[in-house]
Motif scaffolding. Structure first.
Motif, mmCIF file in Angstrom:
data_model
loop_
_atom_site.group_PDB
_atom_site.id
_atom_site.type_symbol
_atom_site.label_atom_id
_atom_site.label_comp_id
_atom_site.label_asym_id
_atom_site.label_seq_id
_atom_site.Cartn_x
_atom_site.Cartn_y
_atom_site.Cartn_z
ATOM 1 N N GLU A 84 0.833 -1.206 0.000
ATOM 2 C CA GLU A 84 0.000 0.000 0.000
ATOM 3 C C GLU A 84 0.864 1.252 0.000
ATOM 4 O OE1 GLU A 84 -4.084 -1.341 2.302
ATOM 5 O OE2 GLU A 84 -2.316 -0.813 3.495
ATOM 6 N N ARG A 91 2.226 1.784 -3.452
ATOM 7 C CA ARG A 91 1.206 2.250 -4.396
ATOM 8 C C ARG A 91 0.818 3.705 -4.121
ATOM 9 N NH1 ARG A 91 -2.441 -0.968 -3.105
ATOM 10 N NH2 ARG A 91 -4.145 0.339 -2.313
ATOM 11 N N TRP A 92 0.624 4.040 -2.855
ATOM 12 C CA TRP A 92 0.228 5.399 -2.505
ATOM 13 C C TRP A 92 1.320 6.402 -2.857
ATOM 14 C CZ3 TRP A 92 -1.782 4.158 3.149
ATOM 15 C CH2 TRP A 92 -2.948 3.361 3.036
ATOM 16 N N TYR A 110 1.114 7.041 -6.502
ATOM 17 C CA TYR A 110 -0.003 7.951 -6.779
ATOM 18 C C TYR A 110 0.384 9.383 -6.427
ATOM 19 C CZ TYR A 110 -3.259 3.997 -7.282
ATOM 20 O OH TYR A 110 -3.911 2.859 -7.694
ATOM 21 N N TRP A 165 -3.377 11.473 -0.714
ATOM 22 C CA TRP A 165 -2.379 10.407 -0.576
ATOM 23 C C TRP A 165 -1.321 10.770 0.463
ATOM 24 C CZ3 TRP A 165 -4.570 6.455 -2.263
ATOM 25 C CH2 TRP A 165 -5.329 6.460 -3.421
ATOM 26 N N PRO A 167 -6.567 4.832 -12.238
ATOM 27 C CA PRO A 167 -6.955 3.610 -11.516
ATOM 28 C C PRO A 167 -7.888 3.867 -10.341
ATOM 29 C CG PRO A 167 -4.802 4.327 -10.794
ATOM 30 C CD PRO A 167 -5.236 5.307 -11.839
ATOM 31 N N TYR A 168 -8.270 5.116 -10.121
ATOM 32 C CA TYR A 168 -9.016 5.446 -8.902
ATOM 33 C C TYR A 168 -10.389 4.792 -8.835
ATOM 34 C CZ TYR A 168 -5.492 9.024 -7.940
ATOM 35 O OH TYR A 168 -4.312 9.670 -7.668
ATOM 36 N N THR A 171 -11.269 1.858 -9.365
ATOM 37 C CA THR A 171 -11.219 0.502 -8.809
ATOM 38 C C THR A 171 -10.321 0.396 -7.588
ATOM 39 O OG1 THR A 171 -9.425 -0.054 -10.353
ATOM 40 C CG2 THR A 171 -11.678 -0.560 -11.053
ATOM 41 N N ASP A 172 -9.764 1.502 -7.141
ATOM 42 C CA ASP A 172 -8.870 1.489 -5.975
ATOM 43 C C ASP A 172 -9.673 1.849 -4.725
ATOM 44 O OD1 ASP A 172 -6.855 2.222 -3.959
ATOM 45 O OD2 ASP A 172 -5.441 2.041 -5.627
ATOM 46 N N ASP A 194 -8.764 2.696 -1.894
ATOM 47 C CA ASP A 194 -8.186 3.768 -1.076
ATOM 48 C C ASP A 194 -8.426 5.147 -1.671
ATOM 49 O OD1 ASP A 194 -7.011 2.001 0.865
ATOM 50 O OD2 ASP A 194 -5.533 1.463 -0.667
#
Length: 363
Positions: A10, A13-14, A17, A57, A102-103, A105-106, A108
């Motif tokens: 995570e 990934r964050w 982003y 983020w 991608p937001y 389906t994400d 977070d």
């Protein structure tokens, strides 16, 4: 409840982003520096929205934010192009980037952030459309000319070589095809664009109603026919005619208000391009495309080796032109390039087979 500690995946990934949001905001700010007025305000608003996403983020990462990561290769390329050029190509790339967010389906990312990205795609599409319209006329002629030159002359060279004639004959045939095709394309584009412009000019409304109205017969008001022919309803036509004859001076209905017949004239350059611009683009780009298949023969190569190199060179250029069209249209450059490649080499292969058959029959 104790605060949940994010997993390493995570955090990674964050942080990506976060880096991408910073890069996208910088792209919009760089583009805004080259714009003014409304476009500048729109781009700055997009940068501000990306800044809000960045803060989201950053808030999730907290102490795990660490040193800033590098943005993705796509966003770094966008930033470089925005700083150097600020052109429609950058907006087209930005449109594609926003469409691949991608937001949605994400888990977070918030729903508002996903909605923002969808709206951003449409905003950038609108901004990019203005640039695409400016390119539409001459760019269409340039792309069509280059691809036609590549495919037609490669097909000519392949067909001639397949019949078994000498390499010098193949070379001269290619040169003749280049000159004939370039002149034909240039002349054809000039006539096409010029004719289309003349048709549009002939269809554009004039301001004759302003000068003729005072002298019209009030009992047989043919002015109504003018507005009916222009597509108005009878009510709107009669009201506009009454305005022209001075029977109304109030703003009785805003949709039918007293005003001159101002028909917004489309920017002909944006819509069609100039006739000479389209002709010269077609001539030059056809010639530049048509010279590629004969390059090996110009350097004295012969036989299958020359044909193989011709196909390779043409294939690379077709991939490039298809990719550029894909970028400008917001589609996948790879698939557009592969489509151009398949069409071009397919046509050349067909001509080669026909040349073999023709050579066998004549031989």
């Amino acid at each position: 409840m104790p605060e949940r500690i994010p997993t390493p995946a995570e955090i990674k990934r964050w942080r990506q982003y976060l880096a991408d949001e910073r890069a996208e905001a910088a792209v919009y700010r760089d583009l805004a520096r080259r714009r003014d007025g409304e476009e500048k305000a729109i781009l700055l608003a997009l940068a501000e929205a990306e800044g809000r996403h960045e803060q989201h983020w950053f808030g999730l990462l907290g102490e795990h934010a660490g040193t800033p990561r590098r943005a993705s290769a796509r966003n770094r390329l966008l930033g470089l192009l925005a700083r150097r050029f600020g052109s429609v190509f950058v907006l087209a790339l930005a449109q594609r980037s926003e469409s691949r967010s991608p937001y949605a389906t994400d888990v977070d990312a918030t729903e508002a952030m996903a909605a923002d990205e969808s709206i951003h795609e449409e905003v950038v599409r609108g901004l990019a459309t203005r640039g695409r319209n400016r390119l539409a006329g001459s760019f269409r002629a340039a792309v069509f000319g280059a691809n036609d030159g590549l495919v037609s002359n490669l097909s000519l060279v392949m067909g001639m070589a397949a019949t078994g004639v000498g390499s010098q004959v193949v070379l001269f045939s290619g040169i003749a095809g280049l000159l004939a095709g370039a002149l034909s394309m240039g002349a054809g584009e000039y006539v096409s664009v010029r004719s289309q412009r003349e048709l549009l000019d002939a269809s554009a409304p004039t301001q004759v109603t302003l000068t003729a109205a005072p002298s019209l017969d009030l009992k047989n008001n043919e002015l109504v026919l003018v507005y009916l022919a222009r597509g108005m309803s009878r009510e709107a036509a009669e009201h506009r005619a009454a305005e022209r004859l001075g029977q109304f001076s109030c703003d009785c209905d805003p949709s039918l208000s007293l005003r001159p017949d101002t028909f917004e004239k489309a920017d002909d350059h944006e819509t069609l391009g100039t006739a000479w611009g389209a002709a010269s683009s077609s001539f030059c780009f056809f010639a530049s495309g048509a010279v590629v298949p004969i390059i090996p023969f110009l350097f004295g190569m012969t036989g299958i080796g020359a044909l193989a190199l011709s196909c390779t060179l043409v294939g690379l250029v077709l991939l490039g032109t298809g990719g550029v069209v894909g970028l400008l249209s917001g589609a996948s450059p790879m698939w557009r390039g592969l489509r151009q490649l398949a069409i071009g080499l397919g046509a050349a292969a067909t001509t080669y087979l026909l040349g073999l058959a023709f050579g066998s029959v004549v031989g």
